[in-house]
Design an enzyme around this catalytic site. Structure first.
Site, PDB file in Angstrom:
ATOM      1  N   GLY A  53      37.591  21.593 -25.196  1.00 15.55           N
ATOM      2  CA  GLY A  53      37.577  23.030 -25.488  1.00 15.55           C
ATOM      3  C   GLY A  53      38.023  23.412 -26.869  1.00 15.55           C
ATOM      4  NE  ARG A  79      50.732  21.496 -27.499  1.00 10.47           N
ATOM      5  CZ  ARG A  79      50.325  22.736 -27.660  1.00 10.47           C
ATOM      6  NH1 ARG A  79      50.661  23.411 -28.740  1.00 10.47           N
ATOM      7  NH2 ARG A  79      49.550  23.322 -26.760  1.00 10.47           N
ATOM      8  CD  GLU A 111      45.316  14.282 -20.693  1.00  8.25           C
ATOM      9  OE1 GLU A 111      45.642  14.509 -21.870  1.00  8.25           O
ATOM     10  OE2 GLU A 111      45.993  14.600 -19.721  1.00  8.25           O
ATOM     11  CG  HIS A 116      48.162  13.735 -26.418  1.00  7.33           C
ATOM     12  ND1 HIS A 116      47.229  13.471 -25.449  1.00  7.33           N
ATOM     13  CD2 HIS A 116      48.601  14.994 -26.180  1.00  7.33           C
ATOM     14  CE1 HIS A 116      47.116  14.521 -24.651  1.00  7.33           C
ATOM     15  NE2 HIS A 116      47.932  15.452 -25.079  1.00  7.33           N
TER      16      HIS A 116
END
Length: 759
Positions: A434, A517, A667, A696
């Site tokens: 996305g 993050r 994932e 990541h």
């Protein structure tokens, strides 16, 4: 009665840790500068907790990336591969967490997954048969020395993950042994750590064993827990060292209490009385016959609402009556890692809402208040009571959920045939999850709009250009199903919360998700309603710019719920259904606007799973119902996707199947497609997009590497049901990383199509 804290947020008031780590990774600062910033954060945290009146302050709860990875480093659980390639330990550490790619060096990041039922991610320890452990890192000992130079009025309490939880959270590199068999190699190292702490005159040590709340521990784990803690208890009691063994995120299982029968008075057990206090009476009855101390997790460490002092005082007084004040310690329910740092930095939340809130710093002051109330200062109790008086409010009319609201018109097989005929996508259709990079320019643009430095019209014109550019980039590398890039979105939950009634956003309510993050969970304070279209404008614009299919991206009701701080005055599932009705309206609006593929992300579905298996069915009943309520309004020809993050799915595949999404993306790259074994054994019927590269990590996967994963997936699942996509959204990566990785992905897919052309 002592007051202590299990852990404090480590990102810094202004997210100093995030900025420092990212600057170091980009070679903008030295390791010395990074360490100095980390030291200053630790000092500020310790001083804050000292000023809040704590008697025991946690040490070793600070981390540059992840406290589980810190534990692996402390125990020397590091692959030899790293030793020869990096000069500094911090570079080994970050390579394990993020991967590393430069010139001929190419290290993949270690697997990462969710920390119990939270949105915090940890680096999964890896174990080999007969693995040896030893003290490698001096971090815990150095921080004790650092603490003693700074803090004079509170006792340091070093924090360690307990040995059984550490083993439980890890994975065997091969399958011919049981990781729990390593306890005999691991325990002596823990004992050596404790003995070194004793030499530093440490009197309190916290050992975290949250697995104690599970209702599914087998006999081997139970016996190992008995063996480990009888050994540790003996050493500590002989040296007058106090242990606080912590459980959290649910109530400790009654049967697990008996592990600690006949332990010494220097041993203390911490229990979470926020998530579940239903067995408090049985716990107190058990402790009545024992010498141990009891730590009461009485302040909510996972939500941001004020503590109800009346309720808490009743629990504390009940415990004191049974055990005596000298055996009672009070604390938050868990580490405060999971909530923002300080409410004082919020100046835009309406007064009637902010007066009911407490962040990490305020929650420590609440411990002080509880002690003062017990010492006779009843006015504090009266002032607190006004926030919990029941007030009349407008009654929300809950819409009845009927069977037709949560059921697609036809079964998947019929829908699949219609969709394949309509879309005519190739074998192994390619897409992304996305989002595309949220560059500094985009963040600056959003900030300028917020500060009224540019007009709404100027902002929208620039966002349109970003979307057009993203579409051209996707077309150039020949992706099959495109996305608009989400450039207008600050966060996948906050974007929707800003447009839904019943939410309020914070300015500085940052919480660490993993590494650097950070997320800023919104606050749900009243009934949730959709006011207008939220995504249709931008997704429709994107579709007008290309002949290829554009996939509309929405965040699902369970994820919006889990990644928000949720009101606590009505059942969790009622709030989930309110969100689901709102998303349902948006889904229909997208379909009516001509969008043929709609993705409803539910990365928090597995995260929300109760830790006790006996509660799973109830959870999935309402969680699946909420998802299907949001997704089942569309026609057969409209394809519904969903995305699930970091899920240990073996035990929950039936429930994932019950979502009845046409396509699920997951994932799988860090685990090298191991996750697909479960889908293969279950004979999962719907389409699936196993992530073929780890977003990541900054490393760029090669064509051969991706092709190998595609071929692995092809052997486990029907190739007609396979999609090819990255592991997750791409907002945290650079455009260079994104485009090179996606180009390699589409190149590998083209080769795979040629290889399977006759299948």
């Amino acid at each position: 009665m002592l007051k202590h804290n299990l852990g404090y947020p480590r990102i810094g008031i202004k997210r100093e840790l995030k900025k420092a780590c990212e600057d170091y990774w980009n070679n903008l600062i030295t390791s010395k500068s990074l360490f100095n910033i980390g030291k200053q954060i630790r000092i500020n945290n310790w001083k804050t907790q000292e000023n809040c009146g704590l008697d025991l302050i946690p040490c070793n709860d600070f981390s540059f990336y992840d406290h589980v990875l810190d534990m692996s480093f402390l125990l020397g659980n590091i692959s030899e591969l790293y030793y020869t390639q990096f000069k500094e330990d911090i570079d080994i550490y970050f390579a394990m967490a993020r991967g590393f790619q430069k010139n001929k060096f190419d290290f993949k990041a270690m697997e990462m997954t969710k920390w119990f039922n939270t949105n915090y991610h940890y680096i999964v320890p890896e174990f080999e048969k007969n693995q040896k452990f030893g003290i490698y890192s001096m971090k815990i000992f150095n921080e004790i020395d650092e603490y003693k130079k700074i803090i004079k009025n509170a006792i340091p309490k070093p924090v360690l993950i307990g040995p059984l939880t550490y083993l439980y959270l890890g994975k065997e590199k091969n399958t011919n042994f049981n990781k729990l068999d390593l306890i005999d190699n691991l325990l002596p190292v823990y004992i050596e750590i404790i003995q070194r702490l004793i030499k530093k005159n440490i009197k309190w040590i916290q050992l975290d064993e949250p697995i104690l709340v599970f209702d599914s521990l087998n006999d081997q784990i139970i016996e190992a827990l008995k063996y480990v803690y009888k050994t540790i208890n003996k050493i500590c009691s002989n040296n007058a060292i106090n242990i606080i063994l912590t459980s959290y995120f649910d109530s400790i299982e009654e049967n697990n209490l008996y592990i600690f029968k006949n332990f010494s008075s220097t041993f203390n057990l911490h229990i979470d009385l926020v998530e579940n206090n239903s067995n408090l009476t049985k716990i107190l009855d058990f402790f009545k016959e024992e010498k141990m101390g009891l730590s009461l997790g009485i302040i909510n460490g996972k939500n941001i609402w004020k503590n109800n002092y009346t309720h808490s005082i009743k629990i504390i007084e009940k415990a004191i009556l049974k055990l005596g004040k000298e055996r009672i310690i009070i604390a938050p329910s868990c580490s405060l890692l999971h909530i923002p740092i300080d409410l004082e930095f919020e100046d835009s939340i309406p007064i009637n809402i902010i007066n009911k809130m407490a962040f990490a710093k305020q929650k420590l002051y609440e411990l002080n208040d509880l002690e003062k109330i017990l010492n006779g200062q009843k006015e504090i109790l009266l002032n607190n009571f006004k926030y919990f008086e029941k007030k009349e409010k407008e009654k929300y009319i809950f819409k009845q959920i009927k069977k037709e609201n949560i059921t697609r018109t036809n079964a998947f097989q019929i829908r699949q045939t219609k969709q394949q005929k309509k879309f005519r996508l190739p074998l192994f259709p390619t897409t992304t999850i996305g989002s595309f990079p949220q560059t500094k320019e985009i963040r600056t643009l959003r900030k300028k709009l917020k500060n009224h430095e540019i007009s709404q019209h100027q902002y929208e014109e620039l966002i349109q250009q970003y979307i057009i550019d993203a579409i051209k980039k996707q077309e150039k590398i020949n992706l099959d199903v495109l996305v608009h890039g989400e450039f207008e979105r600050n966060d996948m939950v906050e974007f929707f919360s800003d447009k839904l009634q019943g939410f309020v956003s914070t300015k500085n309510g940052w919480v660490q998700s993993y590494g650097s993050r950070c997320v800023k969970p919104p606050v749900i304070y009243e009934d949730v309603k959709r006011v207008d279209d939220m995504t249709v404008k931008w997704i429709s614009f994107a579709q007008s710019q290309t002949k290829k299919l554009i996939k509309g991206i929405l965040t699902g009701p369970v994820t919006i719920l889990k990644w928000s701080f949720v009101r606590d005055d009505q059942p969790y599932y009622d709030t989930a259904y309110q969100i689901a009705w709102a998303i349902r309206e948006e889904v229909k609006s997208l379909e009516n606007s001509g969008i043929k593929i709609i993705q409803i992300d539910e990365p928090a579905l597995r995260e929300g799973l109760p830790l006790k298996k006996k509660n799973w069915k109830f959870y999935f009943d309402w969680a699946i119902k909420a998802f299907k309520l949001s997704s089942s309004i569309v026609k057969d020809e409209t394809q519904i996707h969903t995305h699930i993050c970091y899920s240990e799915v073996n035990d929950i595949l039936k429930y994932i199947s019950d979502l009845d999404a046409d396509v699920i993306t997951i994932e799988t790259s860090r685990s090298k497609m191991e996750l697909l074994n479960a889908f293969s054994n279950f004979a999962y019927q719907n389409e699936i997009g196993p992530g073929v590269y780890d977003i990541h990590s900054p490393r760029i996967p090669g064509v051969k590497e991706i092709l190998n994963l595609i071929n692995k997936a092809s052997k486990k699942l029907p190739i007609k049901n396979l999609w090819i996509n990255p592991d997750c959204g791409l907002k945290t990566r650079t455009w260079n990383e994104v485009m090179n990785s996606l180009k390699n992905m589409t190149t590998a897919t083209k080769i795979a199509r040629e290889q399977h052309a006759s299948s």
